[in-house]
Design a protein around this motif. Structure first.
Motif, short mmCIF file in Angstrom:
data_model
loop_
_atom_site.label_atom_id
_atom_site.label_comp_id
_atom_site.label_asym_id
_atom_site.label_seq_id
_atom_site.Cartn_x
_atom_site.Cartn_y
_atom_site.Cartn_z
N SER A 139 0.80 -1.23 0.00
CA SER A 139 0.00 0.00 0.00
C SER A 139 0.83 1.28 0.00
CB SER A 139 -0.93 -0.03 1.21
OG SER A 139 -1.58 -1.26 1.28
N PHE A 140 1.67 1.40 -1.01
CA PHE A 140 2.55 2.57 -1.13
C PHE A 140 2.72 2.88 -2.61
CE2 PHE A 140 3.23 0.57 2.87
CZ PHE A 140 3.22 1.65 3.74
N PRO A 141 3.17 4.11 -2.93
CA PRO A 141 3.26 4.47 -4.34
C PRO A 141 4.38 3.74 -5.06
CG PRO A 141 3.97 6.29 -2.91
CD PRO A 141 3.48 5.22 -2.02
N CYS A 142 4.02 2.96 -6.07
CA CYS A 142 5.02 2.20 -6.82
C CYS A 142 4.87 2.46 -8.31
CB CYS A 142 4.82 0.71 -6.60
SG CYS A 142 5.26 0.19 -4.94
N TRP A 155 8.25 6.30 0.52
CA TRP A 155 7.34 5.86 1.57
C TRP A 155 6.32 6.95 1.85
CZ3 TRP A 155 7.03 1.00 2.71
CH2 TRP A 155 8.15 0.19 2.85
N THR A 156 5.19 6.58 2.39
CA THR A 156 4.20 7.54 2.90
C THR A 156 3.81 7.06 4.30
OG1 THR A 156 2.51 6.26 1.74
CG2 THR A 156 3.26 8.26 0.65
N LYS A 157 2.84 7.74 4.91
CA LYS A 157 2.28 7.35 6.22
C LYS A 157 3.36 7.26 7.31
CE LYS A 157 0.23 3.89 3.96
NZ LYS A 157 -0.62 2.79 3.50
N THR A 216 -5.66 4.22 7.72
CA THR A 216 -4.40 4.84 8.16
C THR A 216 -3.93 5.84 7.11
OG1 THR A 216 -3.84 2.79 9.26
CG2 THR A 216 -2.05 4.36 8.91
N GLY A 217 -4.04 5.42 5.84
CA GLY A 217 -3.73 6.32 4.72
C GLY A 217 -4.99 6.63 3.94
N HIS A 218 -4.85 7.52 2.98
CA HIS A 218 -6.00 7.80 2.11
C HIS A 218 -5.55 7.86 0.66
CE1 HIS A 218 -9.62 9.26 0.39
NE2 HIS A 218 -8.99 10.31 -0.10
N ASN A 219 -6.27 7.12 -0.19
CA ASN A 219 -5.92 7.08 -1.60
C ASN A 219 -7.07 6.46 -2.37
OD1 ASN A 219 -4.46 7.03 -4.02
ND2 ASN A 219 -3.34 5.16 -3.50
N ILE A 238 -4.27 6.54 -8.28
CA ILE A 238 -4.10 8.00 -8.40
C ILE A 238 -3.03 8.53 -7.44
CG2 ILE A 238 -5.32 10.21 -8.14
CD1 ILE A 238 -7.88 8.82 -8.91
N GLU A 239 -2.83 7.86 -6.30
CA GLU A 239 -2.05 8.43 -5.18
C GLU A 239 -2.63 9.80 -4.84
OE1 GLU A 239 0.31 7.29 -2.97
OE2 GLU A 239 -0.05 5.33 -3.87
N SER A 240 -3.94 9.78 -4.60
CA SER A 240 -4.67 11.03 -4.41
C SER A 240 -4.29 11.75 -3.11
CB SER A 240 -6.18 10.75 -4.42
OG SER A 240 -6.51 9.89 -3.36
N LEU A 267 -3.29 16.14 0.90
CA LEU A 267 -4.68 15.66 1.10
C LEU A 267 -4.68 14.55 2.16
CD1 LEU A 267 -7.68 15.63 0.33
CD2 LEU A 267 -7.14 14.00 -1.48
N GLU A 268 -3.68 13.68 2.08
CA GLU A 268 -3.62 12.58 3.06
C GLU A 268 -3.50 13.13 4.48
OE1 GLU A 268 -2.33 8.41 2.59
OE2 GLU A 268 -0.39 9.31 3.04
N LYS A 269 -2.74 14.20 4.63
CA LYS A 269 -2.56 14.77 5.98
C LYS A 269 -3.85 15.42 6.49
CE LYS A 269 2.42 15.25 5.58
NZ LYS A 269 3.49 16.05 4.98
C1 GLC Z 1 -0.90 6.03 1.28
C2 GLC Z 1 -0.14 5.31 0.16
C3 GLC Z 1 -1.10 4.73 -0.86
C4 GLC Z 1 -2.12 3.87 -0.14
C5 GLC Z 1 -2.83 4.65 0.95
C6 GLC Z 1 -3.84 3.82 1.72
O1 GLC Z 1 -1.56 7.12 0.72
O2 GLC Z 1 0.73 6.22 -0.46
O3 GLC Z 1 -0.41 3.99 -1.83
O4 GLC Z 1 -3.05 3.41 -1.10
O5 GLC Z 1 -1.87 5.15 1.86
O6 GLC Z 1 -3.25 2.78 2.40
#
Ligand code: GLC
Length: 445
Positions: A139-142, A155-157, A216-219, A238-240, A267-269
């Motif tokens: 669950s990370f941008p790849c 990495w995110t989150k 935990t994350g948003h996408n 999208i990695e929104s 946006l995630e924050k």
């Molecule tokens: C973060 C990640 C993304 C993932 C999301 C939800 O935004 O970058 O890839 O989909 O968390 O877990």
């Protein structure tokens, strides 16, 4: 010094987006989507998954590895077609556990340690000598170059494990499996969790074309009908969470300042469980400092970065219906339990504003995606959503639906939002099945 009511009014202004503002955000999001799709500079990475819709007939037994950042979940799943499945075995383990003295998410942990830990979890669900096809949700941008190749972009989150960024995650897992003599476990696909959540819904619902995580994350991802350089529709991650055209308030700015990637993931924050607890803490700290909460006496936990989580937002938000929750909440944080009516109001109102903003912004991004794939909303659309905020935060799901209605008007009836629980794991199994149809059925349990 302002009065409590003035302060609450200011907070309301700081955290509320009107319908007109959200409509503007829809347009900006749409613009960044289009730029990202064309490969232009954009806050939205628009990463192709190389996967397309399942037909619902995928069958067999598959292993699923769901790596989201908080926990790792391994599952053995039997797909029986027509959208049906059974979870035969499952195991959840946190990625960091202070009492057991490990944290695979920190900079001091290496890729070999993290992927070794993941391989160990898989070993516990499998039997030597049997072959297992594995769908991996990562669950990370790849950047993907196929259904089983994924280079981690960053990495995110707030995860920081060393030696993974820039590497092919599939190779890292292969290596860890090989080191443990687990060549009977064969990774065949790697997917983002949004794509897995969408696959899990699309397995049984042909109208499912948007997948999202509010946890935990948003996408969010969606089925792009005409992806550039592809001859067929494919899911686009999208990695929104990185969308950056929304103005934040002073609390957003503070949070961003000491996050591990300042300026990124805006946006995630504002939306995700990893951050909304901290936003709440920053707000409450500010109110206490102004003498408008707890008589100006600041409890230790409000001075501690990271002390609050999405759970705290949920508890306080619910306190209108169950006021006793507030004393329990304070007791949990080892704080004095005397609270005035004004205190209650501030605590509950702050949590509500933060949660509502999160849901409304998520809905605005869904409205933009719908506008991109079906501008006149002629078809039915199912938005598959997984994650703790959507599942557990009181009123969150309703706010998303109401906001969509606000933004798309009479055609809102064409859109259905569904909770796809465990979608990240089930979708990984479906992904594996779509690429290796029926090979998984050799396994018996
Ligand atoms: C973060 C990640 C993304 C993932 C999301 C939800 O935004 O970058 O890839 O989909 O968390 O877990």
């Amino acid at each position: 010094m302002s009065t409590t009511q003035q302060y609450l009014d200011q907070l309301h202004t700081d955290f509320t987006f009107s319908t007109a503002q959200l409509t503007g955000i829809v347009e900006l999001f749409l613009h960044d989507m289009k730029e990202g799709l064309q490969g232009q500079a954009s806050s939205l990475a628009m990463l192709p998954s190389f996967l397309t819709k399942p037909d619902g007939q995928e069958t067999g037994i598959f292993l699923a590895l769901d790596f989201g950042g908080t926990n790792v979940r391994v599952m053995l799943i039997k797909l029986t077609g027509q959208g049906n499945y059974t979870i035969l075995k499952r195991q959840d383990v946190p990625l960091s556990n202070q009492s057991k003295n490990y944290d695979f998410t920190s900079r001091t942990s290496t890729a070999a340690e993290l992927f070794g830990f993941l391989a160990d979890q898989l070993a516990q669900l499998t039997q030597p000598g049997k072959t297992y096809l594995l769908g991996h949700t990562f669950s990370f941008p790849c950047r993907q170059t196929g259904t089983n190749q994924a280079i981690l972009l960053h990495w995110t989150k707030e995860i920081n494990t060393s030696g993974v960024v820039g590497h092919n995650v599939v190779d890292l897992l292969h290596q860890a499996l090989a080191d443990r003599g687990l060549s009977n476990i064969q990774p065949v696909t790697i997917t983002n969790d949004t794509v897995s959540a969408l696959l899990a819904a699309a397995y049984q619902d042909r109208y499912a074309d948007i997948g999202s995580i509010c946890g935990t994350g948003h996408n969010t991802c969606y089925l792009e009908p005409k992806p550039p350089r592809f001859s067929h529709p494919t899911y686009i991650n999208i990695e929104s969470g990185n969308f950056d055209k929304i103005s934040g308030n002073k609390y957003d700015a503070l949070l961003d300042q000491y996050s591990s990637r300042p300026g990124a993931g805006k946006l995630e924050k504002m939306c995700a469980g990893r951050y909304i607890g901290e936003l709440l803490r920053l707000v409450l700290l500010d109110v206490v400092t102004q003498g408008l909460l707890f008589n100006g006496n600041c409890p230790v936990f409000l001075q501690t970065v990271g002390a609050l989580s999405g759970w705290d937002v949920a508890v306080l938000q619910d306190a209108a219906a169950r006021p006793e929750q507030i004393s329990l909440w304070l007791a949990k944080h080892s704080s004095p339990t005397a609270v005035s009516l004004d205190d209650r109001e501030v605590l509950q109102h702050s949590a509500c504003l933060i949660a509502t903003r999160s849901a409304r912004l998520a809905a605005a991004s869904y409205a933009a995606i719908l506008k991109h794939i079906d501008p006149t909303l002629n078809s039915l659309h199912t938005i598959s959503i997984d994650g703790s905020l959507y599942e557990k935060l009181p009123g969150y799901a309703d706010t998303i639906s109401q906001t969509l209605q606000e933004l798309v008007g009479v055609k809102a009836g064409q859109i259905k939002c569904v909770l796809t629980k465990d979608g990240s794991g089930i979708g990984a199994a479906i992904a594996a099945a779509t690429t290796k149809k029926n090979r998984g059925s050799q396994i018996t349990t």
